[in-house]
Design an enzyme around this catalytic site. Sequence first.
Site, PDB file in Angstrom:
ATOM      1  N   ASP B 333       1.002  -0.985   0.189  1.00 39.15           N
ATOM      2  CA  ASP B 333      -0.121  -0.018   0.404  1.00 39.15           C
ATOM      3  C   ASP B 333       0.890   1.718   0.426  1.00 39.15           C
ATOM      4  O   ASP B 333       1.544   1.079   0.328  1.00 39.15           O
ATOM      5  CB  ASP B 333      -0.988  -0.007   1.250  1.00 39.15           C
ATOM      6  N   GLU B 374      -1.446  18.884   6.746  1.00 41.92           N
ATOM      7  CA  GLU B 374      -1.331  19.134   5.727  1.00 41.92           C
ATOM      8  C   GLU B 374      -1.223  20.326   6.411  1.00 41.92           C
ATOM      9  O   GLU B 374       0.142  21.301   6.096  1.00 41.92           O
ATOM     10  CB  GLU B 374      -2.362  19.391   4.629  1.00 41.92           C
ATOM     11  N   PHE B 404      -9.460  25.889   8.524  1.00 43.96           N
ATOM     12  CA  PHE B 404     -10.281  24.629   8.054  1.00 43.96           C
ATOM     13  C   PHE B 404     -11.863  23.649   7.767  1.00 43.96           C
ATOM     14  O   PHE B 404     -12.022  23.361   9.344  1.00 43.96           O
ATOM     15  CB  PHE B 404      -9.042  24.142   7.794  1.00 43.96           C
ATOM     16  N   GLN B 407     -15.980  21.492   4.201  1.00 41.97           N
ATOM     17  CA  GLN B 407     -16.978  21.800   3.134  1.00 41.97           C
ATOM     18  C   GLN B 407     -16.462  22.946   2.294  1.00 41.97           C
ATOM     19  O   GLN B 407     -16.210  23.410   1.562  1.00 41.97           O
ATOM     20  CB  GLN B 407     -18.248  22.528   4.008  1.00 41.97           C
ATOM     21  N   SER B 411      -8.648  27.597   4.724  1.00 36.17           N
ATOM     22  CA  SER B 411      -8.922  28.138   5.874  1.00 36.17           C
ATOM     23  C   SER B 411      -7.983  29.818   5.807  1.00 36.17           C
ATOM     24  O   SER B 411      -7.680  29.480   4.251  1.00 36.17           O
ATOM     25  CB  SER B 411      -7.678  27.271   6.564  1.00 36.17           C
ATOM     26  N   ASP B 553     -10.154  -5.206   2.384  1.00 34.89           N
ATOM     27  CA  ASP B 553      -9.235  -5.687   1.943  1.00 34.89           C
ATOM     28  C   ASP B 553      -9.687  -7.355   2.507  1.00 34.89           C
ATOM     29  O   ASP B 553      -9.025  -8.413   1.720  1.00 34.89           O
ATOM     30  CB  ASP B 553      -7.960  -5.503   2.929  1.00 34.89           C
TER      31      ASP B 553
END
Lengths: 554, 714
Positions: B333, B374, B404, B407, B411, B553
């Site tokens: 992955d 982030e 942030f 929707q 930010s 999985d």
Amino acid sequence: MSPVLADVLQVTALIAALALVHRPLGDYMAAVFQSKKHLCVERWIYRSVGADPDTEMRWPAYLRGVLVFCAVSVLFLYLLMRVQDKLPLSLGFRPISPDQAFNTAASFVSNTNWQSYSGEVAMSHVTQTMGLATQNFVSAAVGIAVAVALVRGFARSRTGDLGNFWSDLVRCIIRILIPGSIVAAVLLIAAGAIQNFGDIHHLTTLTGQQQAISPGAVASQEAIKDLGTNGGGFFNANSAHPFENPNGFTNLLEIFLLLVIPFSLPRAFGKMVGSVKQGYAIVAAMGAIWFVGVVAVTWLEYAHPGTASQLAGGAMEGKEQRFGEGPSSLFSVSTTMTSTGSVNSFHDSFSGLSGGVLLMGMMLGEIAPGGTGSGLYGMLIMAIIAVFIAGLMVGRTPEYLGKKIGTREIKLAACYILVTPALVLIGTAVAMALPDGKDAMTNIGAHGFSEALYAYTSASNNNGSAFAGFGANTEFFNTTLGLCMTLGRFLPMVFVLALAASLAEQNPVPATAGTLRTENPLFVGLLVGAMVIITGLTFFPVLALGPLAEGLAV
Amino acid sequence: MTTDIKMQKKQEDAMSTTTPTRAPHQDVPTGHTEEGRVGAGLFDPKQLVRSLPEAFRKLDPRVLVKSPVMFVVLVGSALTTVFSFKDPGDWFGWTISAWLWLTVIFANLAEAVAEGRGKAQADTLRKAKTDTVARRLTKDGKSEEQVPGTELTVGDLVVCEAGDIIPGDGDVVEGVASVDESAITGESAPVIRESGGDRSAVTGGTKVLSDCIVIKITTKPGETFIDRMIALVEGAARQKTPNEIALSILLASLTIVFLLAVATLPPFAEYAGSHLTMVVLVALLVCLIPTTIGALLSAIGIAGMDRLVQRNVLAMSGRAVEAAGDVSTLLLDKTGTITLGNRQASEFVPVQGTTEAEVADAAQLSSLADETPEGRSVVVLAKEKYGLRERHQGELAQAEWIAFTAQARMSGVDVDGRKIRKGAAGSVITWVQEQGGTVADDAHTLTNRISEAGGTPLLVAVEDTEGARVLGVIHLKDVVKEGMRERFVELRGMGIKTVMITGDNPLTAKAIAEEAGVDDFLAEATPEDKMALIKREQAGGKLVAMTGDGTNDAPALAQADVGVAMNTGTSAAKEAGNMVDLDSNPTKLIEIVEIGKQLLITRGALTTFSIANDVAKYFAIIPALFAAVYPGLDKLNIMHLSSPDSAILSAVIFNALIIIALVPLALRGVRYRPMSADKMLRRNLGIYGIGGLIAPFIGIKIIDLLISLIPGIG
């Protein structure tokens, strides 16, 4: 030219000839067994025996074909010998005794060609040609057929089909052995071997004694005797007899003949599995052992200590003046390592250690290069064992040619390698424990033991050569050696065919950098090492009590 | 590696799996240590002493018969002992008997030591498995009843509150709670378990730390995860693996061959004029049969499983461990395995007319109210690269913070008459246009360029006296873990293909695949795609390994040859896989493959060693037996052993001692380094093949020298 130089040139010429021929012959054999077409004469044969050459057989069916065919052959041969006096061209010979007839039938059907009789004073023309010479062809073809079935096991995937036994058998005889024998026979006749159906000549020798000279279809039988790694001579003296092997050229030709198919089959194997390199690895392992054997025996014979030997330039007892040390040694090693068993000298007379090398050649299981077909399948089984141990050392479930060596495969391979050591050791032990063994020996001490050991080694591995001093024509030896030959031939075939099926059913694993490579020198070395060590360990005690005790005493 | 360092490393490993903000290098092994990556497994000589009683218990023929080689030795020991009783004055017979018994005991000891290490672990687990009382909800769901945990059945609903021990394996169907799973994982930091989704599975024996949850029991008592773990680490559930069976067959057939060689010897010796005693025959037999590998075979298998357990991986069968060594395709992955999992800001790109510093400043200000990883990474980058001190929200008076939200996907902050926004390209463009501003052309070019490179662009915009406009772009990047590239090169060298699985679009996937150096990738992967890929690889004869945690999985985990489920995953995933990683660290898949390989290599190496050893033993014993009748055979006594008795005894003693000498190797496994099969074969053949030929010549000679010093012998 010094004899040593002549020997070197002969071996070089032989290797060159084999190198030249093995490729076209191997490719041709691969094509024969992969072709879809039947020849006219083959169709006629299939119709007459009621076989369908196009049905694919699973391993039990293939095995049934082999066993039924060979059982019928034994029975036919046995009856032929028992009633040979009532058939034409009997030369006045009496029927063969039951135990000897069994022994001989088992011997020729199992491609052993152990002879407890002297051909020229026991077998009629009909027995020799209809019976024994025919078996020379078919027994060789049966071996090749089984080898081809195993090769198909590697080449095929997700199928239980191993080909058609009748088609493999007939094609092998019609397209490979008969044409090959014709060429070989013509060459032999041209070089001086005899070929006729005449009567026995009675001569008076210079000393006034009577001597009977037997005629016969010698060259033709000689051709298939060598080409099919059979070894059963027309004459008791076998290839030491001037009618069978008149000169140095025929001697080399016969050695070439007995080596050519076993050394070419790996090429056919490579072709059929789609990687000629794999074939080269097998041939390299076979060739390495054979070559070391030739060098060792030749050197040992030249170096044989003793005044008489050294004056004669080597141990000449039991060897033909026509051939000398080198060619005799070359012949002996080639014949013991190919399961042929024809001889051009008395193996009984070889030095102790040379005798040990010849014994070891057979004990390896007749794989360097071995008999027609049996050499290839024997070597492939050894490769499986070697791959299993080495494969673990690279950290993967071992695989050979993309086929996994799992529980079932190793079980069958382990059974295969158990058969001949068991027959050799138990057979020799029984003979030695009973008075029969000691009675048959013509020598005392370690050499006498070597004679008995040699007899069981030769029979169980389907070689057929003998330490000639051993008097094996007794009920006991005819029976026990006959059993050794039969079991030594057909039990392994059962395991080989079952193994072929289990390989054919697998889904091949693609090769990656993590896969053990089986076509490089490292693997060849490993294969040779594994074979020599495993065989050596099995037989070290008996070799020590026979050839080593004798050879090291000097 | 000393115990301390190892402990420390284990702690590091453990830490790295729970702390989301771990440094990139922590869970990638630090290259080659002295012992190789999967060396591990320390061997303490004291373990030998501790395991002695167990070794004697294993002398039971009913137990030993499972190992044909050692059974033959046992029978041989009994025989020589009986013959020694017949001739009590014969010191030689007694000594040989004693050493033969020792050979069997050493073999048992090897197995007992290997098992002992698992037992300690099992004891710890048992402590967790105390008898619990469950609060079961009655059928109508209105009231609770107290029942013993052992009486629960599948489908029962139980309630657990803070402080309760969870009575059995199950799924959370209601509520959310923090759970202490240290009993199983050895990990002290609590984990969150909640109903629905991929974090719903709870394990019996773990402890609820906060809140209250309702659990639906999915496993019968006695078959729970912890029960299986105990059985596994104890070796009680151990079955011989296919490869082990195949090797046992080969060893058994070699034993038969040698049995024949020895059993047929008396008539031959008799003929030669020498009489062999039973003691000598048994001694010869035991020296020849492959006792070394026969004695260590099961210890190697147990130790292999144990090496996994030490890495907090539970293999449900030895078969899975073996399959791991055969794997030729690894499905990894992307997130968490190849990349760190969080996109991080990697650069600020200004549009024409602005500077990088301006963009950085605006980006930082607008990200202060963004608590997503982030957003945090933007602040971090601004600080690291442009030296912008992180400002706190309270520092700026009258600032209006726009946090942030998923929707708005933006930010920002309104301060000093400036409105600064940062967010997804679409949202920011819409905002700029709503404010009546224009979007610079190169803003589009820049976002496209970043997308094509596999990154995610975030736009930074401002509205001030000059109007609304885009200042620049933040480049968010998936950061490939350090050291992964080298790992993949190694794997390629071992013949293993790596396939990256990701939900990203093909463009992004390709960029990351190239950066990480994987062989192939599967983009926009659905569970069906994964399944199809596995089946395709398997149809080509390849063995596939993968990791997974979600319920979706599960089918792929079941289909894969090696399916490693994360412990944090759902019970469906754990049920489907054949291994569970308690640390939930997908990178471990690579280590699992290496452990599988090491297991097979150890078996092969010791088999080779064992067979090669026999050569020297023959050179010791054969001249000793027969030189008296055939003096020529004394030439084979190349070790110049002092006397026939001493020669045979030395060989037997060597044969017994080599087992003990190799126990550490069997437990630790032979040194493993990723390399091609060819190199590996050459290396191992050199060490264990050639070494196996030579070592006993030296060993037997030394033992013989020592024996000859004993007065009255030799």
